[in-house]
Write an enzyme that holds these catalytic residues in place. Structure first.
Site: not given
Lengths: 429, 317
Positions: A60, A94, A152, A232, A305, A309
């Site tokens: 992930h 995504n 996700d 998660h 995960d 950003h």
């Protein structure tokens, strides 16, 4: 050139290896595992005093490529992964455009081959455009190389669509990774609902928002006999629901992430946007339950995960800040420091959870050191302690709440398909 | 206490972050300021040569005017920026707006913002002092300071006083600041409101959480009602204003449960007949108008103390 790893303590759970051995690698594959292999004509890695385990497998992560290359791309993301000891990673769909068709799968696979330094496996979208309305072409995704399916970042809101997705995906023997979140209950919550949300005046996102959706998907999986994977997991009741479903024979696996066993919602103090993540950091009671779930194998694996950003997306009001944290370069040291060092998990158990189990869930032939297998290997020193410095991350993004943490077990060497990518903690490519 | 002390931080972001001594020092300074307000010549030189900017991302009448008059009474240059008529409309970030104001030589930026923590973000990024004039659901420290000033003026001290705070505690920055401040000064705080509007875990701050308004105001010295925002009804946090008023409104009859000399307070604006009956609001036990007067005094004190920092006085420890 042959590569020889000398005198490392080899741990592999598939083959049951757990002793000091030499490993000989030729042409990308492990060819010999013995005592005292002749080093003539070999490049030698002295691993004395260190552990040698299979390269980590991450089920992930977000590589942000294509569409959000200012946060991360395949080149930087795979380098970050290698630095953290990962040799195989599965990236979420995504992106923009969304990975919901064969062309996008090919884009990820091809770009990873030319620009990546670890093995990259794309996860396809459950629904077209992640919109939660119509199924994506699941058969095509599977046959073009998708290793799992997930929307996700968003839940599949419609229970009916999720039921159909499970039924349809079963036909192609592909697992649905469910991001469990009841958006109605989240109701714009920004952090875990509890004492800290109360005193910070931040809108709470209650644990039931995650738990209600876990329960729904477990019920649907039991009904459809599909294989699902819960992404998660962060709450006590979430762990308990999965434990119960496993007892009932539901084909479910589950993951948690390092931040859910090492941090609580207290980390949001001071409006720390680097601690803003979805699901949100929970309470100590939840952290304890996550660790218990890892110990009794309710939680099968630890995923990163990894969610990069840009700083401009974090250096803003808490409400406006993006959810997520980078994870590749801290995941393994966090697991060593918070799970292995305190005795919650043995190293062997950790190898299950960060190597073999994710590999099995994704249907890969990875996560093991055995003769004939491609040489994906991580070498680390369990007693060396390093201070996390986000400025030194290989990732383009620095959004980690772990800056300044002193952690054990930073990867010394990462070998991918027989090729050293990280040597003495330094990236070679 | 030494008469010339400085506040520890360059900013006032919340009462959570400051010591009981600092709170008392601000309130003592406000006494002098209130005296100035009662004279015929409301003009001093405390802020001469200083510039005070109010940066409001939310509508406000009393808080904004109160800061503005406080600045003017003390001779500061002041200017106002509203989010609706500024570069915020062009998508400028809070940090960039703050740096722009800072670069023009501001000494204090007074900020109101709908998002909790926004003043903290601003304070980390500007040289000016930042005063939080209300951030989301987090804090409204100057309101709590004026509330405490008002109570102390009437009762002498907060120590041992029973204060009941009634209403929407969950969304109330006024309640949070008052809970931090009043408990620091030794009051016994009880809260009550619809169960959907009580923040979880709030009892860990040392307040009594009571399920009926009757229990909360029993023998109280002060009853503080909070504004109930009517849009909360649409989110089903309470059924109707009518039902709210029935179970949590304060009228003369209900007020009899409190001490005979109890006072009623409200940060305003009041929904008449909802939080308070008009009779109570306009009655002799209401301190609502005095709260407003004292707001100016408290803000004068605070502006003075923050702009005086760096003048070489001892820091309060």
């Amino acid at each position: 050139m042959k590569l020889l790893i000398k005198k490392g303590h080899v741990i592999d759970v598939k083959t049951g290896l757990d002793k000091v051995l030499d490993i000989l690698i030729d042409n990308g594959n492990v060819v010999q595992i013995e005592n005292d292999i002749d080093s003539d004509g070999c490049e030698v890695i002295e691993a004395k005093g260190m552990y040698v385990v299979p390269g980590l497998v991450d089920a992930h992560c977000h590589l942000r490529d294509p569409g959000f290359e200012y946060k991360e791309d395949i080149a930087s993301g795979t380098r970050s992964a290698a630095k953290g000891g990962f040799t195989s990673i599965a990236c979420m769909p995504n992106t923009n455009p969304v990975i919901d068709n064969e062309a996008m799968i090919m884009y990820i696979l091809n770009k990873s081959k030319t620009e990546g330094v670890v093995n990259v496996y794309p996860i396809g979208a459950v629904s077209k455009g992640l919109k939660g309305e119509e199924l994506s072409e699941i058969g095509e995704l599977k046959f073009s190389g998708a290793v799992a399916l997930s929307d996700d970042g968003r839940p599949v809101n419609s229970s009916s669509l999720m039921k159909k997705a499970m039924q349809y995906a079963s036909m192609f023997d592909i697992t649905i990774i469910s991001h469990c979140e009841d958006l109605d209950l989240v109701d714009e919550g920004l952090m875990n609902e509890g004492y800290y949300s109360s005193i910070l005046g931040l809108k709470g996102n209650p644990a039931p928002a995650e738990e209600v959706m876990i329960a729904r998907d477990l019920i649907l999986a039991e009904y459809t006999k599909a294989t699902i994977h819960i992404a998660h997991v962060s709450t006590e009741l979430g762990v308990d629901l999965i434990r119960n479903a496993k007892r009932r024979g539901v084909k479910v696996t589950a993951e948690t992430c390092p931040h859910y066993f090492s941090l609580t919602d207290q980390a949001c103090e001071g409006f720390n946007t680097n601690a803003k993540v979805n699901p949100p950091l929970r309470t100590q009671k939840d952290v304890d339950a996550i660790i218990e779930g890892l110990k009794d194998d309710t939680i099968d694996m630890i995923s990163t995960d990894h969610a990069p950003h840009h700083r401009d997306e974090k250096n803003v009001e808490f409400k406006l800040a993006a959810n997520g944290m980078v994870g590749f370069e801290t995941a393994f040291p966090l697991a060593i420091t918070y799970l292995v060092k305190p005795g919650h998990l043995s190293l062997k158990e950790l190898v299950w959870k960060m190597c073999l189990n994710p590999s099995i869930m994704l249907g890969l032939n990875k996560g093991t050191i055995e003769i004939g297998a491609s040489a994906d290997i991580l070498i680390f020193d369990i007693n060396e302690r390093n201070t996390v410095n986000i400025e030194k991350f290989e990732s383009k993004s620095k959004n980690s709440p772990f800056n300044g943490f002193k952690l054990y077990g930073q990867p010394q060497y990462t070998i991918v398909n027989g090729k050293p990518i990280v040597k003495e903690k330094t990236l070679l490519f | 206490m030494n008469k010339y002390m400085n506040l520890k931080s360059k900013d006032l972001l919340g009462l959570r972050d400051i010591s009981p001594e600092e709170i008392e020092y601000i309130l003592n300074t406000a006494k002098t300021m209130k005296y100035i307000l009662t004279t015929n010549n409301k003009k001093t030189a405390h802020l001469q040569g200083k510039s005070i900017i109010t940066l409001f991302y939310e509508n406000s009448t009393r808080t904004r005017l109160s800061f503005e008059l406080a600045s003017k009474y003390m001779g500061a240059s002041s200017a106002n920026i509203s989010a609706s008529s500024s570069s915020v409309q062009k998508g400028e970030t809070l940090i960039d707006t703050g740096k722009t104001i800072d670069s023009m030589g501001s000494d204090v930026i007074v900020i109101r913002h709908p998002m909790s923590g926004a003043p903290h973000l601003l304070a980390r990024n500007v040289k000016s002092s930042v005063i939080n004039a209300g951030d989301g659901m987090n804090e409204h420290p100057t309101q709590a300071l004026l509330d405490m000033f008002t109570i102390i003026e009437k009762k002498g001290s907060l120590k041992g006083l029973k204060v009941a705070i009634i209403g929407d505690i969950l969304h109330s920055r006024v309640a949070r600041s008052n809970i931090w401040g009043m408990t620091k000064l030794g009051a016994e705080v009880s809260i009550s409101g619809p169960a959907t509007l009580i923040p979880p875990g709030i009892e860990r701050l040392g307040v009594n959480v009571l399920s009926t308004v009757q229990e909360a105001i029993l023998d109280a010295d002060v009853v503080m009602c909070l504004r109930i925002q009517l849009e909360r009804q649409k989110k089903a946090l309470f059924p109707t204003v009518r039902e709210y008023s029935r179970f949590f409104g304060i009228d003369d009859k209900r007020l009899k449960l409190a001490k005979e000399d109890a006072f009623v307070m409200h940060p305003g604006p009041v929904n008449r007949g909802v939080e308070l009956s008009s009779a109570v609001m306009d009655g002799e036990r209401s301190l609502i108008n005095e709260q407003v007067t004292n707001g100016v005094a408290v803000r004068m004190a605070l502006l003075y103390l923050l702009t005086r920092r760096g003048s070489g006085n001892e820091v309060i420890d």
